[in-house]
Design a protein around this motif. Structure first.
Motif, PDB file in Angstrom:
ATOM      1  N   LEU A 110       0.844  -1.182   0.000  1.00 43.85           N
ATOM      2  CA  LEU A 110       0.000   0.000   0.000  1.00 43.85           C
ATOM      3  C   LEU A 110       0.888   1.244   0.000  1.00 43.85           C
ATOM      4  O   LEU A 110       2.097   1.148   0.227  1.00 43.85           O
ATOM      5  CB  LEU A 110      -0.937   0.003   1.208  1.00 43.85           C
ATOM      6  CG  LEU A 110      -2.110  -0.988   1.208  1.00 43.85           C
ATOM      7  CD1 LEU A 110      -1.629  -2.437   1.310  1.00 43.85           C
ATOM      8  CD2 LEU A 110      -3.055  -0.695   2.371  1.00 43.85           C
ATOM      9  N   TRP A 111       0.280   2.416  -0.221  1.00 42.55           N
ATOM     10  CA  TRP A 111       1.024   3.674  -0.275  1.00 42.55           C
ATOM     11  C   TRP A 111       0.479   4.640   0.772  1.00 42.55           C
ATOM     12  O   TRP A 111      -0.730   4.788   0.924  1.00 42.55           O
ATOM     13  CB  TRP A 111       0.922   4.287  -1.667  1.00 42.55           C
ATOM     14  CG  TRP A 111       1.405   3.381  -2.749  1.00 42.55           C
ATOM     15  CD1 TRP A 111       0.681   2.483  -3.466  1.00 42.55           C
ATOM     16  CD2 TRP A 111       2.753   3.258  -3.218  1.00 42.55           C
ATOM     17  NE1 TRP A 111       1.479   1.806  -4.358  1.00 42.55           N
ATOM     18  CE2 TRP A 111       2.760   2.263  -4.236  1.00 42.55           C
ATOM     19  CE3 TRP A 111       3.954   3.896  -2.893  1.00 42.55           C
ATOM     20  CZ2 TRP A 111       3.917   1.896  -4.920  1.00 42.55           C
ATOM     21  CZ3 TRP A 111       5.104   3.536  -3.577  1.00 42.55           C
ATOM     22  CH2 TRP A 111       5.087   2.541  -4.579  1.00 42.55           C
ATOM     23  N   ARG A 112       1.374   5.304   1.489  1.00 34.08           N
ATOM     24  CA  ARG A 112       0.963   6.123   2.630  1.00 34.08           C
ATOM     25  C   ARG A 112      -0.005   7.242   2.232  1.00 34.08           C
ATOM     26  O   ARG A 112      -1.030   7.447   2.884  1.00 34.08           O
ATOM     27  CB  ARG A 112       2.185   6.734   3.333  1.00 34.08           C
ATOM     28  CG  ARG A 112       1.807   7.516   4.588  1.00 34.08           C
ATOM     29  CD  ARG A 112       3.031   8.004   5.335  1.00 34.08           C
ATOM     30  NE  ARG A 112       3.841   6.927   5.886  1.00 34.08           N
ATOM     31  CZ  ARG A 112       3.574   6.273   7.015  1.00 34.08           C
ATOM     32  NH1 ARG A 112       2.477   6.571   7.705  1.00 34.08           N
ATOM     33  NH2 ARG A 112       4.372   5.332   7.452  1.00 34.08           N
ATOM     34  N   LEU A 115      -3.495   5.873   1.525  1.00 36.20           N
ATOM     35  CA  LEU A 115      -3.702   4.691   2.350  1.00 36.20           C
ATOM     36  C   LEU A 115      -5.185   4.356   2.540  1.00 36.20           C
ATOM     37  O   LEU A 115      -5.574   3.195   2.484  1.00 36.20           O
ATOM     38  CB  LEU A 115      -3.030   4.877   3.705  1.00 36.20           C
ATOM     39  CG  LEU A 115      -3.005   3.659   4.631  1.00 36.20           C
ATOM     40  CD1 LEU A 115      -2.321   2.484   3.951  1.00 36.20           C
ATOM     41  CD2 LEU A 115      -2.291   3.981   5.939  1.00 36.20           C
ATOM     42  N   ASP A 118      -6.302   2.723  -0.524  1.00 28.09           N
ATOM     43  CA  ASP A 118      -5.636   1.431  -0.704  1.00 28.09           C
ATOM     44  C   ASP A 118      -6.191   0.364   0.244  1.00 28.09           C
ATOM     45  O   ASP A 118      -6.177  -0.828  -0.074  1.00 28.09           O
ATOM     46  CB  ASP A 118      -4.133   1.577  -0.485  1.00 28.09           C
ATOM     47  CG  ASP A 118      -3.473   2.401  -1.576  1.00 28.09           C
ATOM     48  OD1 ASP A 118      -4.138   2.680  -2.591  1.00 28.09           O
ATOM     49  OD2 ASP A 118      -2.298   2.764  -1.424  1.00 28.09           O
ATOM     50  N   SER A 141      -3.039  -5.583   4.787  1.00 27.97           N
ATOM     51  CA  SER A 141      -2.424  -5.605   3.458  1.00 27.97           C
ATOM     52  C   SER A 141      -2.966  -6.775   2.639  1.00 27.97           C
ATOM     53  O   SER A 141      -3.166  -7.870   3.162  1.00 27.97           O
ATOM     54  CB  SER A 141      -0.908  -5.734   3.578  1.00 27.97           C
ATOM     55  OG  SER A 141      -0.308  -6.014   2.314  1.00 27.97           O
ATOM     56  N   GLY A 165      -6.486   9.900  -0.227  1.00 23.69           N
ATOM     57  CA  GLY A 165      -6.100   9.743   1.167  1.00 23.69           C
ATOM     58  C   GLY A 165      -6.934  10.588   2.106  1.00 23.69           C
ATOM     59  O   GLY A 165      -6.497  10.920   3.197  1.00 23.69           O
ATOM     60  N   CYS A 174       0.712   4.381  10.918  1.00 28.93           N
ATOM     61  CA  CYS A 174       0.862   3.200  10.072  1.00 28.93           C
ATOM     62  C   CYS A 174       2.356   2.973   9.844  1.00 28.93           C
ATOM     63  O   CYS A 174       3.037   3.832   9.281  1.00 28.93           O
ATOM     64  CB  CYS A 174       0.142   3.374   8.739  1.00 28.93           C
ATOM     65  SG  CYS A 174       0.160   1.875   7.715  1.00 28.93           S
ATOM     66  N   LEU A 193      -1.373  -0.457  12.298  1.00 29.13           N
ATOM     67  CA  LEU A 193      -2.248   0.547  11.691  1.00 29.13           C
ATOM     68  C   LEU A 193      -3.238   1.013  12.747  1.00 29.13           C
ATOM     69  O   LEU A 193      -3.939   0.202  13.360  1.00 29.13           O
ATOM     70  CB  LEU A 193      -3.002  -0.039  10.494  1.00 29.13           C
ATOM     71  CG  LEU A 193      -4.093   0.847   9.880  1.00 29.13           C
ATOM     72  CD1 LEU A 193      -3.489   2.117   9.278  1.00 29.13           C
ATOM     73  CD2 LEU A 193      -4.877   0.071   8.828  1.00 29.13           C
TER      74      LEU A 193
END
Length: 222
Positions: A110-112, A115, A118, A141, A165, A174, A193
């Motif tokens: 995933l990408w911050r 998030l 995602d 995830s 986001g 996270c 998380l």
């Protein structure tokens, strides 16, 4: 395969030349058309990486890279992995090329900065996807399960808040723990998380396990 802009493919019926714009068969033999997934051209443009940090989120190039990542996850999770612990490792090269464009931290698939979007990854309806016996990734995830998944909010236009986001939830914390800190896109041995979000009371519908109902919508007994 995806990281090569040009390939010679020895298929069962002919020799093919693959590039970013299409497929050409040797001696012009018949084939079923170009259905092969390719990464966006910008990932093969060396000049793009010098301006990646200024790329606007939601721009045509940024969106193309994000959608390509979702396609990679979808295609990759449909495959059988002979060494389960390699699930994240195998995507490391692609992540390495995508990260300068996304310009944010990679967190076990995933990408911050995106998030919340995602986290909306999902499995095929009614599919049973087992978790590995040996820890591979945090439960939030998609890499923590085996089997095909859809990766998060796919269309930024349809899910603008989630994809950027934003939304009703707030990410408080996270983090992932890497097995080897030298490999930022490799195996992880832990993760956490913490979200702040409204709590809505629900009840699970046993007859249709893919659906939840708000308690307010359930008829109260007389």
């Amino acid at each position: 395969y995806l990281l090569s802009p040009r390939l010679l493919v020895f298929s069962s019926h002919t020799l093919q030349f693959h590039c970013q714009s299409g497929i050409e068969n040797v001696e012009s033999s018949v084939h079923d058309g170009d259905t092969t997934q390719r990464l966006p051209d910008i990932l093969f443009d060396s000049s793009a990486f010098t301006t990646a940090s200024t790329m606007v989120r939601g721009s045509k190039e940024w969106t193309a890279v994000r959608e390509a990542w979702h396609a990679v996850v979808k295609g990759y999770t449909q495959r059988s992995i002979s060494v389960p612990s390699d699930k994240l490792v195998a995507l490391g090269g692609i992540v390495n090329d995508i990260q300068p464009i996304m310009d944010t931290e990679y967190l076990a698939g995933l990408w911050r900065d995106t998030l919340l979007g995602d986290l909306l990854w999902n499995k095929r309806k009614a599919a049973h996807l087992p978790r590995p016996r040996v820890y591979r990734a945090p439960s939030w995830s998609w890499a923590a399960i085996d089997g095909p998944v859809e990766a998060g909010a796919r269309e930024i236009s349809a899910n603008k808040n989630q994809a950027e986001g934003q939304g009703v939830a707030e990410v408080l914390k996270c983090e992932v723990v890497l097995k080897d800190v030298r490999f930022s896109y490799g195996e992880v041995i832990g993760g956490i998380l913490v979200l702040r979000a409204p709590l809505v009371a629900c009840i699970w519908n046993i007859r249709s396990p893919n659906y939840l109902y708000l308690l307010d919508n359930i008829p109260k007994p007389n």
